[in-house]
Design an enzyme around this catalytic site. Structure first.
Site, PDB file in Angstrom:
ATOM      1  N   LYS A 192       0.813  -1.230   0.000  1.00  0.00           N
ATOM      2  CA  LYS A 192       0.000   0.000   0.000  1.00  0.00           C
ATOM      3  C   LYS A 192       0.842   1.275   0.000  1.00  0.00           C
ATOM      4  O   LYS A 192       0.422   2.305  -0.516  1.00  0.00           O
ATOM      5  CB  LYS A 192      -0.965  -0.006   1.182  1.00  0.00           C
ATOM      6  CG  LYS A 192      -2.116  -0.970   0.991  1.00  0.00           C
ATOM      7  CD  LYS A 192      -3.212  -0.745   2.006  1.00  0.00           C
ATOM      8  CE  LYS A 192      -4.443  -1.570   1.683  1.00  0.00           C
ATOM      9  NZ  LYS A 192      -4.252  -3.006   1.983  1.00  0.00           N
TER      10      LYS A 192
ATOM     11  N   GLU B 196      -9.949   7.150   3.862  1.00  0.00           N
ATOM     12  CA  GLU B 196     -10.837   6.271   4.619  1.00  0.00           C
ATOM     13  C   GLU B 196     -10.102   4.951   4.765  1.00  0.00           C
ATOM     14  O   GLU B 196      -9.238   4.610   3.972  1.00  0.00           O
ATOM     15  CB  GLU B 196     -12.164   6.094   3.899  1.00  0.00           C
ATOM     16  CG  GLU B 196     -12.235   4.910   2.944  1.00  0.00           C
ATOM     17  CD  GLU B 196     -11.349   5.038   1.717  1.00  0.00           C
ATOM     18  OE1 GLU B 196     -11.166   6.184   1.249  1.00  0.00           O
ATOM     19  OE2 GLU B 196     -10.836   4.014   1.251  1.00  0.00           O
TER      20      GLU B 196
ATOM     21  N   SER C  72       1.692  -9.796  -1.070  1.00  0.00           N
ATOM     22  CA  SER C  72       1.338  -8.384  -0.880  1.00  0.00           C
ATOM     23  C   SER C  72       1.691  -7.819   0.486  1.00  0.00           C
ATOM     24  O   SER C  72       1.925  -6.626   0.619  1.00  0.00           O
ATOM     25  CB  SER C  72      -0.157  -8.186  -1.155  1.00  0.00           C
ATOM     26  OG  SER C  72      -0.930  -9.065  -0.356  1.00  0.00           O
TER      27      SER C  72
HETATM   28  C1  LIG Z   1      -5.102  -4.021   1.614  1.00  0.00           C
HETATM   29  C2  LIG Z   1      -4.397  -5.275   1.315  1.00  0.00           C
HETATM   30  C3  LIG Z   1      -4.784  -6.122   0.250  1.00  0.00           C
HETATM   31  C4  LIG Z   1      -6.000  -5.856  -0.597  1.00  0.00           C
HETATM   32  O1  LIG Z   1      -5.983  -4.677  -1.322  1.00  0.00           O
HETATM   33  P1  LIG Z   1      -5.764  -4.648  -2.902  1.00  0.00           P
HETATM   34  O2  LIG Z   1      -6.103  -3.252  -3.261  1.00  0.00           O
HETATM   35  O3  LIG Z   1      -6.704  -5.649  -3.493  1.00  0.00           O
HETATM   36  O4  LIG Z   1      -4.352  -4.990  -3.159  1.00  0.00           O
HETATM   37  C5  LIG Z   1      -4.028  -7.246  -0.017  1.00  0.00           C
HETATM   38  N1  LIG Z   1      -2.957  -7.567   0.739  1.00  0.00           N
HETATM   39  C6  LIG Z   1      -2.562  -6.802   1.781  1.00  0.00           C
HETATM   40  C7  LIG Z   1      -1.365  -7.224   2.559  1.00  0.00           C
HETATM   41  C8  LIG Z   1      -3.260  -5.638   2.108  1.00  0.00           C
HETATM   42  O5  LIG Z   1      -2.856  -4.890   3.142  1.00  0.00           O
END
Ligand SMILES: *Cc1c(COP(=O)(O)O)cnc(C)c1O
Length: 394
Positions: A90, A112, A378
């Site tokens: 993010k 938000e 992610s």
């Molecule tokens: C917020 C988040 C997601 C989901 O958000 P996307 O916009 O779909 O990427 C996925 N993995 C992690 C670790 C997150 O913090």
């Protein structure tokens, strides 16, 4: 011009656009007119890349997961977004948007947040740049996500509880929009995924595209080829997936797999599997697919992972799904939790439960020994330890 990227009207196929109240038009229009020029300026690119390198810690490694590869009889690489500062992808987007906000002359940032991850990434870059930060969060989410609320406050953000409706993400979004309408001149609204009115989905995807830009180079170094056979990512709103797919969408030999959260099961009534359950409609300012009742009420989504608990997907994903370019699948809470534990035991990496959804899909694939698979890891699982411990009874 790619048929999978946004067109000059702000659409991906029939999805996208800017469905906003008239009062918001000036804010969104200012952004639309200026975002491409600003992010293409050499001085912007220089500062963005310098912060990604020295502050976020990029490039994130592309790790060949040897024991995982052995288990699945294939070649599996993990793109380590979990190693970024603040623990997930993010921050790539919030860095981009804070630099944009500065160049637009904005002094105040609003956002938000649901689980608090985007709120933390926003509060972080506001501290970095010394801008005022107001984060709207559902009153119930504030109770559920105390550590992230503490992080935001420690970084100087004001966390404002949304007391209306179900007191969760959608109510926080409404409050943030109301704030933006009332403060059009000095405030920038940082949206955390590839959702919202045009140009947000395209802008956020561009900031996250660093994921596939690096992956291509790293794969070339490691394998002699810059394209994998499969690129896999989890999808909440879709920003890490959009970043992982960005430089592969026009390479038709790369199979794109987007993994949604099936929760307790696609047909259980407790799910966030938008492509399986959703219908076309407008959510948060764009036309996309969303989970809704026959009369158009948004259905509350459910997933064990707070970051995938979203009733829609970004418009580019709706189009990749509809056009058949992407394969949109889902895995259950149980499958994701087991995949999270498996990665931990095989590689010594505790993934975010969101990312574990992408890993869980490996079980359902028919992989060949010379296939190359890249998975977007992610985020890291530190924030999820309570959940893992409760689930497995450690
Ligand atoms: C917020 C988040 C997601 C989901 O958000 P996307 O916009 O779909 O990427 C996925 N993995 C992690 C670790 C997150 O913090």
């Amino acid at each position: 011009m790619s048929k999978y990227q946004v067109n000059e009207k702000g659409y991906y196929g029939q999805f996208g656009g800017a469905y906003i109240p008239e009062m918001l038009y000036p804010n969104v229009e200012e952004l639309r007119q200026k975002y491409l020029d600003i992010i293409q300026e050499p001085s912007f690119q220089e500062e963005f890349n310098q912060l990604l390198r020295d502050y976020v810690g990029r490039p994130s490694p592309l790790y060949y997961a040897g024991r995982l590869s052995e288990k699945y009889g294939s070649n599996i690489y993990l793109k380590r977004e979990d190693l970024n500062h603040t623990g997930a992808h993010k921050i790539n987007n919030t860095i981009g948007q804070i630099l944009l906000a500065q160049r637009l002359g904005k002094k105040r940032i609003i956002a938000e947040t649901g689980a608090g991850q985007h709120g933390v990434a926003t509060a972080t870059v506001c501290a970095l740049k010394g801008l005022e930060c107001v984060v709207y969060m559902g009153a119930i989410d504030i109770e559920r996500q105390a550590p992230n609320v503490a992080r935001m406050k420690m970084m100087g953000a004001q966390v404002v509880p949304a007391q209306s409706g179900s007191k969760t993400l959608k109510d926080a979004t409404n409050e943030a929009l109301r704030d933006w309408i009332n403060n059009p001149v000095d405030t920038h609204y940082i949206i955390g995924s590839v959702v919202g009115p045009h140009p947000y989905p395209d802008m956020v995807a561009r900031f996250q595209s660093i994921i596939s830009e690096e992956t291509k180079k790293q794969l070339l170094e490691k394998t002699g080829k810059s394209n994998p056979d499969y690129a896999i990512a989890c999808v909440g709103g879709g920003s890490n997936a959009a970043g992982m797919f960005y430089h592969f969408v026009d390479e038709e030999s790369v199979k794109l797999i987007a993994v949604e959260a099936a929760g307790l099961g696609v047909d259980s009534g407790e799910s966030a599997a938008t492509t399986a359950l959703g219908k076309e409609g407008v959510l948060h300012g764009s036309r996309s697919l969303l989970m809704q009742t026959p009369d158009g009420q948004v259905i509350e989504p459910y997933s064990i992972s707070a970051g995938l608990d979203y009733p829609g997907i970004g418009p580019q994903h709706a189009w990749l799904f509809k056009s058949g370019r992407g394969n949109y699948v889902s895995v259950t809470d149980k499958e994701a939790m087991e995949a999270g534990l498996l990665l931990t035991r095989l590689e010594g990496i505790i993934p975010a439960i969101e990312s574990a959804h992408a890993l869980a899909y490996l079980e359902k694939m028919d992989l060949k020994p010379d296939d190359t698979v890249v998975i977007c890891l992610s985020g890291r699982g530190d924030k999820d330890l309570d959940n893992y411990m409760k689930y497995f009874g450690f």
